[in-house]
Design a protein around this motif. Structure first.
Motif, PDB file in Angstrom:
ATOM      1  N   LYS A 164       0.837  -1.203   0.000  1.00 41.98           N
ATOM      2  CA  LYS A 164       0.000   0.000   0.000  1.00 41.98           C
ATOM      3  C   LYS A 164       0.870   1.250   0.000  1.00 41.98           C
ATOM      4  CE  LYS A 164      -3.544   2.765   0.598  1.00 41.98           C
ATOM      5  NZ  LYS A 164      -4.462   3.081  -0.529  1.00 41.98           N
ATOM      6  N   LEU A 165       1.916   1.252   0.817  1.00 43.72           N
ATOM      7  CA  LEU A 165       2.795   2.419   0.904  1.00 43.72           C
ATOM      8  C   LEU A 165       3.450   2.705  -0.440  1.00 43.72           C
ATOM      9  CD1 LEU A 165       4.137   4.487   2.901  1.00 43.72           C
ATOM     10  CD2 LEU A 165       6.023   2.864   3.050  1.00 43.72           C
ATOM     11  N   LYS A 166       3.952   1.661  -1.086  1.00 39.82           N
ATOM     12  CA  LYS A 166       4.651   1.847  -2.349  1.00 39.82           C
ATOM     13  C   LYS A 166       3.729   2.283  -3.477  1.00 39.82           C
ATOM     14  CE  LYS A 166       8.509  -1.289  -1.391  1.00 39.82           C
ATOM     15  NZ  LYS A 166       9.223  -2.545  -1.778  1.00 39.82           N
ATOM     16  N   SER A 167       2.422   2.120  -3.292  1.00 36.89           N
ATOM     17  CA  SER A 167       1.478   2.531  -4.334  1.00 36.89           C
ATOM     18  C   SER A 167       1.143   4.012  -4.276  1.00 36.89           C
ATOM     19  CB  SER A 167       0.174   1.728  -4.202  1.00 36.89           C
ATOM     20  OG  SER A 167      -0.581   2.159  -3.064  1.00 36.89           O
ATOM     21  N   LEU A 168       1.570   4.694  -3.210  1.00 39.56           N
ATOM     22  CA  LEU A 168       1.209   6.099  -3.021  1.00 39.56           C
ATOM     23  C   LEU A 168       2.184   7.003  -3.764  1.00 39.56           C
ATOM     24  CD1 LEU A 168       0.365   5.942   0.782  1.00 39.56           C
ATOM     25  CD2 LEU A 168      -1.236   5.871  -1.136  1.00 39.56           C
ATOM     26  N   PRO A 169       1.680   7.965  -4.550  1.00 41.76           N
ATOM     27  CA  PRO A 169       2.560   8.773  -5.398  1.00 41.76           C
ATOM     28  C   PRO A 169       3.393   9.803  -4.654  1.00 41.76           C
ATOM     29  CG  PRO A 169       0.287   9.513  -5.578  1.00 41.76           C
ATOM     30  CD  PRO A 169       0.249   8.270  -4.753  1.00 41.76           C
ATOM     31  N   ASN A 170       2.994  10.186  -3.441  1.00 42.32           N
ATOM     32  CA  ASN A 170       3.715  11.250  -2.728  1.00 42.32           C
ATOM     33  C   ASN A 170       4.575  10.713  -1.592  1.00 42.32           C
ATOM     34  OD1 ASN A 170       1.452  10.534  -1.224  1.00 42.32           O
ATOM     35  ND2 ASN A 170       1.158  12.590  -0.386  1.00 42.32           N
ATOM     36  N   VAL A 171       4.979   9.444  -1.705  1.00 40.27           N
ATOM     37  CA  VAL A 171       5.816   8.824  -0.677  1.00 40.27           C
ATOM     38  C   VAL A 171       7.162   8.420  -1.272  1.00 40.27           C
ATOM     39  CG1 VAL A 171       6.087   6.868   0.881  1.00 40.27           C
ATOM     40  CG2 VAL A 171       3.867   7.996   0.678  1.00 40.27           C
ATOM     41  N   THR A 172       8.242   8.768  -0.574  1.00 37.82           N
ATOM     42  CA  THR A 172       9.594   8.342  -0.940  1.00 37.82           C
ATOM     43  C   THR A 172      10.156   7.493   0.185  1.00 37.82           C
ATOM     44  OG1 THR A 172       9.957  10.387  -2.185  1.00 37.82           O
ATOM     45  CG2 THR A 172      11.906   9.112  -1.581  1.00 37.82           C
ATOM     46  N   ILE A 173      10.791   6.368  -0.154  1.00 35.24           N
ATOM     47  CA  ILE A 173      11.304   5.434   0.843  1.00 35.24           C
ATOM     48  C   ILE A 173      12.824   5.357   0.748  1.00 35.24           C
ATOM     49  CG2 ILE A 173      11.285   3.039   1.664  1.00 35.24           C
ATOM     50  CD1 ILE A 173       8.496   2.785   0.346  1.00 35.24           C
ATOM     51  N   HIS A 174      13.491   5.478   1.899  1.00 26.67           N
ATOM     52  CA  HIS A 174      14.940   5.288   1.972  1.00 26.67           C
ATOM     53  C   HIS A 174      15.230   4.198   2.994  1.00 26.67           C
ATOM     54  CE1 HIS A 174      16.141   8.855  -0.388  1.00 26.67           C
ATOM     55  NE2 HIS A 174      15.136   9.482   0.205  1.00 26.67           N
ATOM     56  N   VAL A 175      15.891   3.109   2.588  1.00 26.61           N
ATOM     57  CA  VAL A 175      16.371   2.108   3.536  1.00 26.61           C
ATOM     58  C   VAL A 175      17.863   2.331   3.755  1.00 26.61           C
ATOM     59  CG1 VAL A 175      14.585   0.435   2.961  1.00 26.61           C
ATOM     60  CG2 VAL A 175      16.730   0.446   1.684  1.00 26.61           C
ATOM     61  N   ASN A 176      18.428   1.638   4.731  1.00 28.68           N
ATOM     62  CA  ASN A 176      19.828   1.875   5.120  1.00 28.68           C
ATOM     63  C   ASN A 176      20.069   3.351   5.435  1.00 28.68           C
ATOM     64  OD1 ASN A 176      21.049  -0.797   4.867  1.00 28.68           O
ATOM     65  ND2 ASN A 176      20.611  -0.599   2.676  1.00 28.68           N
ATOM     66  N   ALA A 177      19.063   3.979   6.028  1.00 28.82           N
ATOM     67  CA  ALA A 177      19.129   5.422   6.295  1.00 28.82           C
ATOM     68  C   ALA A 177      19.269   5.670   7.792  1.00 28.82           C
ATOM     69  CB  ALA A 177      17.887   6.119   5.762  1.00 28.82           C
ATOM     70  N   GLN A 178      20.352   6.287   8.189  1.00 29.95           N
ATOM     71  CA  GLN A 178      20.614   6.607   9.593  1.00 29.95           C
ATOM     72  C   GLN A 178      20.377   8.091   9.837  1.00 29.95           C
ATOM     73  OE1 GLN A 178      24.532   5.599  10.952  1.00 29.95           O
ATOM     74  NE2 GLN A 178      24.271   6.566  12.956  1.00 29.95           N
ATOM     75  N   THR A 179      19.354   8.399  10.608  1.00 24.70           N
ATOM     76  CA  THR A 179      19.063   9.799  10.942  1.00 24.70           C
ATOM     77  C   THR A 179      20.164  10.345  11.847  1.00 24.70           C
ATOM     78  OG1 THR A 179      16.695   9.296  10.843  1.00 24.70           O
ATOM     79  CG2 THR A 179      17.348  11.369  11.901  1.00 24.70           C
ATOM     80  N   THR A 180      20.691  11.513  11.512  1.00 23.84           N
ATOM     81  CA  THR A 180      21.827  12.070  12.261  1.00 23.84           C
ATOM     82  C   THR A 180      21.524  13.378  12.978  1.00 23.84           C
ATOM     83  OG1 THR A 180      22.633  13.160  10.249  1.00 23.84           O
ATOM     84  CG2 THR A 180      23.518  10.960  10.751  1.00 23.84           C
TER      85      THR A 180
END
Length: 521
Positions: A399-415
């Motif tokens: 469902k998340l990946k079907s949304l046009p205004n969503v960007t996904i980052h994996v291996n992402a460390q918030t700093t």
């Protein structure tokens, strides 16, 4: 605005009005004003003779409307179209102003009426916030009972410019006299304790004078409630001491996996927990924070539970069921911009970011569900997950990946959370594989990375795991005789409501077993 079914329900409710009301609207040319005009007119039409509508109000915040008894000037105002979660607040305010007695202890009513000084409250809220009604209803009740109290509930979606000017980015936000007074869910007793300076000392003395309990439960969530019911059913003196009833369920919107209850909402579930407990002879003490537990000196003796207000409670056995809280990112800027862009409840605070860019930290079920919900409100959502893949259920990921205004980052460390000193303006994160750093321009970030057990007060008293969880055996015993633990604050796997209730029941049965086998000192 009010369909036939709601009007029929209101007709029955408004039969309880014994003193006529006026609804006085202060309007402008906005769409919100048109909706308030329509709502006020329809409410008056439900109970002619008991409710009248006026549209000549002079309240400084427009659009808004006042609820007052005819011939009086009660300080009850809605700068909102109070539907959604606030519709109950509207109905209760009208019933209270119309003479119907509130469901609070007589001593609390007298405490409100005896307040000295002038108090002007503003509750900034959103109509989708399930914690906001508690604050709105508390301040409105005070305004009904005491003419020196004024209270207005302000919808952040309707007054977005004011929210931005006052840097309010999380609800509920309670102001007193134009200055910040409190944030997050607050109960009536908590507000009173802050403005009635002698209340804490009186309360501490009253608590210390209570007779010892055979079972004293710390925490009012699912585990604590279940322990309370099971202990009380054994006919033993049982007490529950907690900061609030319901625990984490008060911050949960949808519950669909508590077996036999197909679907419910967190606050409704919490209310059912409390009602079940209060159906038994359990001494419930809320708005109390425990600072320390001193174990009994010998088997069969009394443990001492020390409270932050100076009070002390005694008990032969103690059950810690204090649950957990949202885990922080622990990065620079997070604490500085908490409630100024850094948020933890998408249902409560999401509407405040309408049309803006936000991020969600966490790729588990909570994080992905939050991103899906927010995508329908905000301009864009960026989801950051530390691991190499999202951990949520596949149906949610799809469902998340079907949304046009969503960007996904994996291996992402918030700093770092970036801001201008007043509010958050962006977020920095690092790609864990390449080491590349990026800065996102954002208005807000919703942190959904798990929970931390509420066990700090037990450090040095019972054995804790490296994660801070209370170490227990299969029967909820800690390493200290007479002290038991249950629920999300323990090492029991899988932090679920249904598991917490079972563990609470088990802890109560184990405590009872010890009581009947241990001679009283």
């Amino acid at each position: 605005m009010l369909d036939a079914n709601i009007q029929a329900q209101l007709t029955a409710y408004f039969e309880r009005i014994t003193q006529p009301l006026e609804l006085i609207a202060s309007l402008d040319d906005s769409q919100g004003a048109a909706e308030i005009r329509e709502l006020v007119a329809e409410l008056a039409a439900v109970a002619p003779g008991k409710i009248t509508a006026r549209f000549d109000g002079q309240f400084e915040r427009r659009p808004s409307f006042q609820i007052t008894r005819v011939g009086q000037d009660m300080g009850v105002h809605f700068a909102a179209v109070p539907m959604g979660h606030e519709f109950t607040s509207l109905v209760l305010a009208m019933l209270w102003a119309g003479g119907h007695p509130p469901k609070v202890e007589p001593a609390v009513v007298e405490q409100i009426r005896a307040l000295e000084g002038e108090f002007s409250f503003e509750t900034f809220m959103s109509l989708t916030c399930h914690n906001c009604p508690d604050v709105v209803q508390a301040t409105h009740l005070m305004a009904v009972l005491n003419p020196r109290v004024r209270a207005v509930a302000v919808d952040g979606g309707l007054f977005q410019a004011e929210m931005e000017a006052k840097q309010i980015m999380a609800v509920p936000a309670l102001h007193l006299g134009g200055q910040p007074f409190g944030s997050g869910r607050m109960e009536l007793g908590e507000i009173l304790a802050k403005i009635d300076t002698g209340a804490a000392k009186r309360e501490a003395a009253a608590l210390s004078a209570k007779a010892p309990y055979e079972v004293l439960i710390i925490g009012g969530g699912p585990a604590g409630a279940a322990a309370g019911v099971y202990a009380a059913r054994k006919g033993i003196r049982t007490g529950i001491v907690a900061e609030r009833f319901g625990g984490q369920t008060m911050d949960t919107l949808g519950i669909e996996n508590f077996i036999s209850v197909q679907e419910t909402e967190g606050p409704k579930f919490a209310a059912a927990l409390e009602a079940h407990v209060r159906a038994y002879d359990v001494d419930v003490m809320t708005l109390q924070r425990v600072d320390q537990v001193v174990p009994a000196a010998q088997p069969g003796g009394l443990a001492t539970v020390k409270l932050s207000n100076g009070g002390e409670l005694k008990a032969r056995t103690v059950i810690a069921a204090t649950g957990a809280r949202w885990r922080n990112m622990n990065v620079p800027g997070e604490a500085e911009y908490k409630t100024k862009g850094v948020a933890y409840c998408p249902h409560c605070d999401g509407p405040l970011f309408k049309g803006k860019d936000v991020a969600v930290i966490g790729g588990g079920n909570s994080g992905v569900e939050a991103a899906i919900d927010l995508a329908g409100i905000v301009r864009s959502v960026t989801l950051l997950e530390f691991a190499d893949q999202l951990k949520a259920d596949q149906v949610l990921v799809n469902k998340l990946k079907s949304l046009p205004n969503v960007t996904i980052h994996v291996n992402a460390q918030t700093t770092e959370v970036v801001g201008d000193g007043q509010k958050m303006t962006g977020l920095k994160f690092k790609d864990r594989l390449s080491g590349a750093e990026q800065t996102l321009a954002l208005a807000g970030v919703f942190v959904q990375i798990g929970l931390v057990p509420n066990t700090e007060f037990l450090k040095g008293t019972v054995e804790l795991s490296r994660f801070g969880e209370i170490v227990i055996d299969a029967k909820c015993h800690t390493n200290v005789p007479g002290i038991f633990a249950a629920g999300d604050c323990t090492t029991v796997p899988y932090k679920q409501i249904i598991i917490a209730t079972g563990e609470g029941a088990k802890a109560a049965l184990s405590a009872f077993d010890q009581l009947i086998r241990t001679p009283i000192v």
